[in-house]
Scaffold this motif. Structure first.
Motif, PDB file in Angstrom:
ATOM      1  N   GLU A  64      25.880 -34.770  32.490  1.00 40.52           N
ATOM      2  CA  GLU A  64      25.435 -33.550  31.756  1.00 40.52           C
ATOM      3  C   GLU A  64      24.411 -32.793  32.623  1.00 40.52           C
ATOM      4  OE1 GLU A  64      23.050 -32.475  27.463  1.00 40.52           O
ATOM      5  OE2 GLU A  64      24.517 -34.200  27.624  1.00 40.52           O
ATOM      6  N   GLN A  65      23.376 -33.566  32.932  1.00 39.68           N
ATOM      7  CA  GLN A  65      22.135 -33.130  33.637  1.00 39.68           C
ATOM      8  C   GLN A  65      22.746 -32.651  34.976  1.00 39.68           C
ATOM      9  OE1 GLN A  65      19.049 -32.829  32.747  1.00 39.68           O
ATOM     10  NE2 GLN A  65      18.361 -31.910  34.623  1.00 39.68           N
ATOM     11  N   LEU A  66      23.346 -33.137  35.779  1.00 36.15           N
ATOM     12  CA  LEU A  66      23.799 -32.617  37.233  1.00 36.15           C
ATOM     13  C   LEU A  66      24.587 -31.494  36.985  1.00 36.15           C
ATOM     14  CD1 LEU A  66      24.864 -36.024  38.933  1.00 36.15           C
ATOM     15  CD2 LEU A  66      22.880 -34.665  39.295  1.00 36.15           C
ATOM     16  N   LEU A  67      25.590 -31.322  35.774  1.00 34.25           N
ATOM     17  CA  LEU A  67      26.384 -29.780  35.635  1.00 34.25           C
ATOM     18  C   LEU A  67      25.220 -28.992  35.231  1.00 34.25           C
ATOM     19  CD1 LEU A  67      29.333 -31.622  33.726  1.00 34.25           C
ATOM     20  CD2 LEU A  67      29.252 -30.372  36.086  1.00 34.25           C
ATOM     21  N   SER A  68      24.294 -29.253  34.798  1.00 35.38           N
ATOM     22  CA  SER A  68      23.471 -27.962  34.320  1.00 35.38           C
ATOM     23  C   SER A  68      22.464 -27.559  35.598  1.00 35.38           C
ATOM     24  CB  SER A  68      22.433 -28.394  33.336  1.00 35.38           C
ATOM     25  OG  SER A  68      21.383 -29.486  33.804  1.00 35.38           O
ATOM     26  N   GLU A  69      22.637 -28.464  36.676  1.00 41.93           N
ATOM     27  CA  GLU A  69      21.861 -27.952  37.922  1.00 41.93           C
ATOM     28  C   GLU A  69      22.601 -27.442  38.946  1.00 41.93           C
ATOM     29  OE1 GLU A  69      18.983 -31.203  38.852  1.00 41.93           O
ATOM     30  OE2 GLU A  69      18.359 -31.542  36.908  1.00 41.93           O
ATOM     31  N   TYR A  70      23.895 -28.151  39.011  1.00 47.41           N
ATOM     32  CA  TYR A  70      24.532 -27.848  40.110  1.00 47.41           C
ATOM     33  C   TYR A  70      26.029 -27.085  39.896  1.00 47.41           C
ATOM     34  CZ  TYR A  70      21.614 -31.084  42.612  1.00 47.41           C
ATOM     35  OH  TYR A  70      20.347 -31.801  43.352  1.00 47.41           O
ATOM     36  N   ASP A  71      26.380 -26.227  40.825  1.00 50.53           N
ATOM     37  CA  ASP A  71      27.708 -25.431  40.766  1.00 50.53           C
ATOM     38  C   ASP A  71      28.626 -26.283  41.054  1.00 50.53           C
ATOM     39  OD1 ASP A  71      29.599 -23.641  40.217  1.00 50.53           O
ATOM     40  OD2 ASP A  71      28.994 -22.473  42.018  1.00 50.53           O
ATOM     41  N   VAL A  72      29.280 -27.158  40.256  1.00 47.18           N
ATOM     42  CA  VAL A  72      30.398 -28.297  40.519  1.00 47.18           C
ATOM     43  C   VAL A  72      31.428 -28.392  39.325  1.00 47.18           C
ATOM     44  CG1 VAL A  72      28.993 -30.213  39.785  1.00 47.18           C
ATOM     45  CG2 VAL A  72      30.829 -30.589  41.451  1.00 47.18           C
ATOM     46  N   THR A  73      32.720 -28.639  39.697  1.00 47.28           N
ATOM     47  CA  THR A  73      33.626 -28.874  38.368  1.00 47.28           C
ATOM     48  C   THR A  73      33.151 -30.394  37.764  1.00 47.28           C
ATOM     49  OG1 THR A  73      35.040 -30.095  39.608  1.00 47.28           O
ATOM     50  CG2 THR A  73      35.287 -27.694  39.586  1.00 47.28           C
ATOM     51  N   ALA A  74      33.278 -30.297  36.248  1.00 49.63           N
ATOM     52  CA  ALA A  74      33.147 -31.433  35.783  1.00 49.63           C
ATOM     53  C   ALA A  74      33.854 -32.674  36.164  1.00 49.63           C
ATOM     54  CB  ALA A  74      33.389 -31.388  34.326  1.00 49.63           C
ATOM     55  N   GLU A  75      35.063 -32.373  36.723  1.00 49.25           N
ATOM     56  CA  GLU A  75      35.654 -33.416  37.404  1.00 49.25           C
ATOM     57  C   GLU A  75      35.273 -34.108  38.628  1.00 49.25           C
ATOM     58  OE1 GLU A  75      37.226 -30.458  36.579  1.00 49.25           O
ATOM     59  OE2 GLU A  75      38.092 -31.182  34.410  1.00 49.25           O
ATOM     60  N   GLU A  76      34.998 -33.279  39.561  1.00 53.63           N
ATOM     61  CA  GLU A  76      34.188 -33.617  40.617  1.00 53.63           C
ATOM     62  C   GLU A  76      32.838 -34.314  40.449  1.00 53.63           C
ATOM     63  OE1 GLU A  76      32.573 -31.636  44.970  1.00 53.63           O
ATOM     64  OE2 GLU A  76      33.682 -30.170  43.624  1.00 53.63           O
ATOM     65  N   CYS A  77      32.083 -33.817  39.463  1.00 57.09           N
ATOM     66  CA  CYS A  77      30.815 -34.404  39.003  1.00 57.09           C
ATOM     67  C   CYS A  77      31.228 -35.735  38.642  1.00 57.09           C
ATOM     68  CB  CYS A  77      30.087 -33.595  38.012  1.00 57.09           C
ATOM     69  SG  CYS A  77      28.459 -33.937  37.840  1.00 57.09           S
ATOM     70  N   GLU A  78      31.915 -35.998  37.557  1.00 58.76           N
ATOM     71  CA  GLU A  78      32.275 -37.322  37.248  1.00 58.76           C
ATOM     72  C   GLU A  78      32.599 -38.177  38.026  1.00 58.76           C
ATOM     73  OE1 GLU A  78      34.870 -37.028  33.655  1.00 58.76           O
ATOM     74  OE2 GLU A  78      33.951 -35.520  32.837  1.00 58.76           O
ATOM     75  N   ARG A  79      33.624 -37.916  39.200  1.00 57.05           N
ATOM     76  CA  ARG A  79      34.254 -38.691  40.257  1.00 57.05           C
ATOM     77  C   ARG A  79      33.145 -39.057  40.999  1.00 57.05           C
ATOM     78  NH1 ARG A  79      37.792 -35.806  41.390  1.00 57.05           N
ATOM     79  NH2 ARG A  79      36.878 -34.294  42.955  1.00 57.05           N
ATOM     80  N   SER A  80      32.139 -38.289  41.417  1.00 57.98           N
ATOM     81  CA  SER A  80      30.950 -38.637  42.126  1.00 57.98           C
ATOM     82  C   SER A  80      30.088 -39.610  41.537  1.00 57.98           C
ATOM     83  CB  SER A  80      30.177 -37.104  42.641  1.00 57.98           C
ATOM     84  OG  SER A  80      30.946 -36.547  43.617  1.00 57.98           O
ATOM     85  N   VAL A  81      29.645 -39.464  40.317  1.00 58.28           N
ATOM     86  CA  VAL A  81      28.885 -40.098  39.625  1.00 58.28           C
ATOM     87  C   VAL A  81      29.294 -41.507  39.578  1.00 58.28           C
ATOM     88  CG1 VAL A  81      27.884 -40.601  37.556  1.00 58.28           C
ATOM     89  CG2 VAL A  81      27.482 -38.259  38.590  1.00 58.28           C
ATOM     90  N   GLU A  82      30.635 -41.474  39.169  1.00 58.50           N
ATOM     91  CA  GLU A  82      31.386 -42.920  38.973  1.00 58.50           C
ATOM     92  C   GLU A  82      31.286 -43.739  40.657  1.00 58.50           C
ATOM     93  OE1 GLU A  82      35.864 -44.288  37.842  1.00 58.50           O
ATOM     94  OE2 GLU A  82      35.379 -42.720  37.038  1.00 58.50           O
ATOM     95  N   GLU A  83      31.581 -42.878  41.599  1.00 60.42           N
ATOM     96  CA  GLU A  83      31.583 -43.506  42.733  1.00 60.42           C
ATOM     97  C   GLU A  83      30.230 -44.067  42.986  1.00 60.42           C
ATOM     98  OE1 GLU A  83      32.021 -41.929  46.982  1.00 60.42           O
ATOM     99  OE2 GLU A  83      33.744 -41.468  46.015  1.00 60.42           O
ATOM    100  N   PHE A  84      29.156 -43.243  42.790  1.00 62.26           N
ATOM    101  CA  PHE A  84      27.816 -43.620  43.162  1.00 62.26           C
ATOM    102  C   PHE A  84      27.414 -44.783  42.324  1.00 62.26           C
ATOM    103  CE2 PHE A  84      23.164 -43.281  43.020  1.00 62.26           C
ATOM    104  CZ  PHE A  84      22.603 -43.099  44.437  1.00 62.26           C
ATOM    105  N   LEU A  85      27.538 -44.718  40.989  1.00 56.87           N
ATOM    106  CA  LEU A  85      27.155 -45.836  40.243  1.00 56.87           C
ATOM    107  C   LEU A  85      28.025 -47.142  40.567  1.00 56.87           C
ATOM    108  CD1 LEU A  85      26.867 -44.310  36.632  1.00 56.87           C
ATOM    109  CD2 LEU A  85      25.077 -44.749  38.428  1.00 56.87           C
ATOM    110  N   GLY A  86      29.415 -47.203  40.995  1.00 62.29           N
ATOM    111  CA  GLY A  86      29.989 -48.174  41.271  1.00 62.29           C
ATOM    112  C   GLY A  86      29.626 -48.897  42.542  1.00 62.29           C
ATOM    113  N   LYS A  87      28.951 -48.141  43.552  1.00 60.60           N
ATOM    114  CA  LYS A  87      28.353 -48.715  44.658  1.00 60.60           C
ATOM    115  C   LYS A  87      27.311 -49.382  44.283  1.00 60.60           C
ATOM    116  CE  LYS A  87      28.414 -49.085  48.973  1.00 60.60           C
ATOM    117  NZ  LYS A  87      29.304 -50.201  49.755  1.00 60.60           N
ATOM    118  N   LEU A  88      26.271 -49.035  43.477  1.00 62.25           N
ATOM    119  CA  LEU A  88      25.201 -49.618  43.020  1.00 62.25           C
ATOM    120  C   LEU A  88      25.333 -50.919  42.262  1.00 62.25           C
ATOM    121  CD1 LEU A  88      23.061 -46.613  41.866  1.00 62.25           C
ATOM    122  CD2 LEU A  88      22.742 -47.740  43.850  1.00 62.25           C
ATOM    123  N   ARG A  89      26.715 -50.761  41.501  1.00 63.14           N
ATOM    124  CA  ARG A  89      27.024 -52.005  40.923  1.00 63.14           C
ATOM    125  C   ARG A  89      27.262 -53.141  41.796  1.00 63.14           C
ATOM    126  NH1 ARG A  89      28.899 -48.329  36.726  1.00 63.14           N
ATOM    127  NH2 ARG A  89      27.605 -48.633  34.963  1.00 63.14           N
TER     128      ARG A  89
END
Length: 88
Positions: free
Chosen positions: A57-82
């Protein structure tokens, strides 16, 4: 990914801001990591208890990106941190 699951930091890392990038050192493993771009924003949000939904939600309010792309990127980043056992 459960978007409403609470994310908790498991490890305290030494993090230095360097020219708009974050350099993190994990003294337990002796490894260092570089985070740049939107990863900086996600890392900053993780310093307090949060959820993937709040991050997206925060990233979508700050960046011009689709919800799908944002969700995919966040999931990938969090997955790496896990994988690295930085978050639970």
């Amino acid at each position: 990914m459960d978007k409403n699951a609470t994310i908790v930091m498991k490890k305290k890392l030494n993090v230095t801001d360097l020219a708009g990038e974050k350099v993190m050192v994990d003294f337990e493993s002796g490894k260092y990591f570089l985070i740049k771009g939107v990863g900086n924003d996600i890392w900053d949000m993780l310093q307090e208890e949060t959820t993937p939904a709040k991050i997206i939600e925060q990233l979508l309010s700050e960046y011009d990106v689709t919800a799908e792309e944002c969700e995919r990127s966040v999931e990938e980043f969090l997955g790496k941190l896990r994988e690295l056992k930085f978050i639970d």
